[in-house]
Design a protein around this motif. Structure first.
Motif: not given
Length: 331
Positions: A146, A148, A151-152
């Motif tokens: 994933s 996202s 990145w988080n």
């Protein structure tokens, strides 16, 4: 499967060869600029990937994180392959086969090496392919990658900006949006801020000559700017009309009534903020002041030109002129 990609197979054949992606020297001259950049990011990437060993064929014994010890090369260092008797390029499957051929478990003087031997002895003779696991959260790995979620974990999480849609939206005018952004961030050089480094400055608003100048006063607590704002949008906002700066930021940051009215309100607010700030600066530099009607007509002109430029694009903005004209008392 990723391994079936032509690019991956080419990289494996010509750049990785018999070694591991994790073992390639960072200062290598092989490959492209992008390839060398990827090599420099390995220390960051390895924190978010590990292997679940089945047959062990695609898992590097030394460089992949496949056991409770994470990466064995990081744990044991450069002497690890010599101390454990496992070549640097071996896969987990090759280590399993070599230990089976010896038919007896090796004993070492160092306890950590014996613990690793114990892990090796417990490996199953599975025929399935190894599974790549990606980190989704602390202590939580899944088979799907994933972007996202990764990145988080990499970025420094900041509070969500609640007003960004009121500033940055499709078809906005950059100079208007920039002025609006600076105003919301309270970075406009209003006299209440200028007074912090020059106490002798006159802080009276040059538009109304009544109250001290501040961002909330200029937009639209001032009777001059407040009247301009009222003439422009009271017919459209009706009972929701307000001159309170904080309330207006909240309103334009959300969807309001209909999409076209949301766009018009956001755009006319930015155009009005820009025009009032322009007038304020002109007056402070000695230029001839313009009256309320003049600035109102100027912002009205900006709004009409914007809507005309959008006409014919086949979206809901074609109804913008009708909506805008209907809200203006003198149209």
């Amino acid at each position: 499967m990723v391994e079936k990609s032509l690019w991956v197979r080419w990289v494996q054949c010509y750049l990785v060869r018999k070694g591991s992606f994790w073992s390639i020297k960072e200062n290598t001259s092989s490959g492209s600029w992008v390839w060398r950049k990827l090599l420099k990011l390995r220390s960051l990437a390895k924190q978010y990937i590990k292997k679940e060993v089945r047959n062990g064929e695609s898992s590097s014994f030394w460089y992949d994180s496949w056991s409770r010890f994470d990466t064995l090369k990081d744990l044991l260092g450069e002497r690890g392959p010599l101390d454990l008797g496992v070549p640097d390029h071996y896969s987990v499957a090759e280590v399993k086969r070599s230990r089976r051929r010896s038919r007896r478990r090796r004993n070492h003087r160092v306890d950590i090496l014996n613990q690793i031997e114990e892990v090796i002895s417990r490996l199953d003779n599975d025929s399935d392919e190894d599974i790549v696991l990606w980190k989704h959260a602390e202590g939580k790995f899944k088979t799907n990658f994933s972007t996202s979620k990764t990145w988080n974990q990499i970025r420094n999480v900041r509070p969500v900006c609640t007003w960004h849609k009121g500033v940055w939206f499709s078809q906005s005018t950059p100079k208007y949006a920039f002025t609006m952004w600076v105003a919301i961030k309270r970075r406009l050089q209003t006299t209440d801020r200028m007074q912090q480094w020059n106490s002798s400055i006159n802080t009276t608003c040059v538009l109304c000559n009544d109250m001290p100048e501040s961002c909330a006063h200029l937009f639209f607590g001032c009777r001059y700017s407040g009247m301009i704002w009222r003439k422009l949008v009271e017919g459209m906002m009706k009972d929701a009309f307000t001159v309170d700066w904080s309330e207006l930021i909240s309103i334009v940051s959300k969807s309001w009534v209909t999409p076209i009215k949301t766009f018009i309100l956001r755009y006319v607010m930015q155009a009005t903020v820009y025009t009032i700030w322009w007038e304020r600066n002109a007056r402070r530099h000695g230029e001839k002041p313009r009256d309320i009607d003049c600035l109102t007509k100027l912002v009205d002109k900006y709004m009409r030109l914007k809507l005309l430029s959008l006409k014919g694009r086949g979206d809901y903005y074609e109804d913008g002129l009708i909506t805008w004209f209907g809200a203006q008392p003198n149209s």
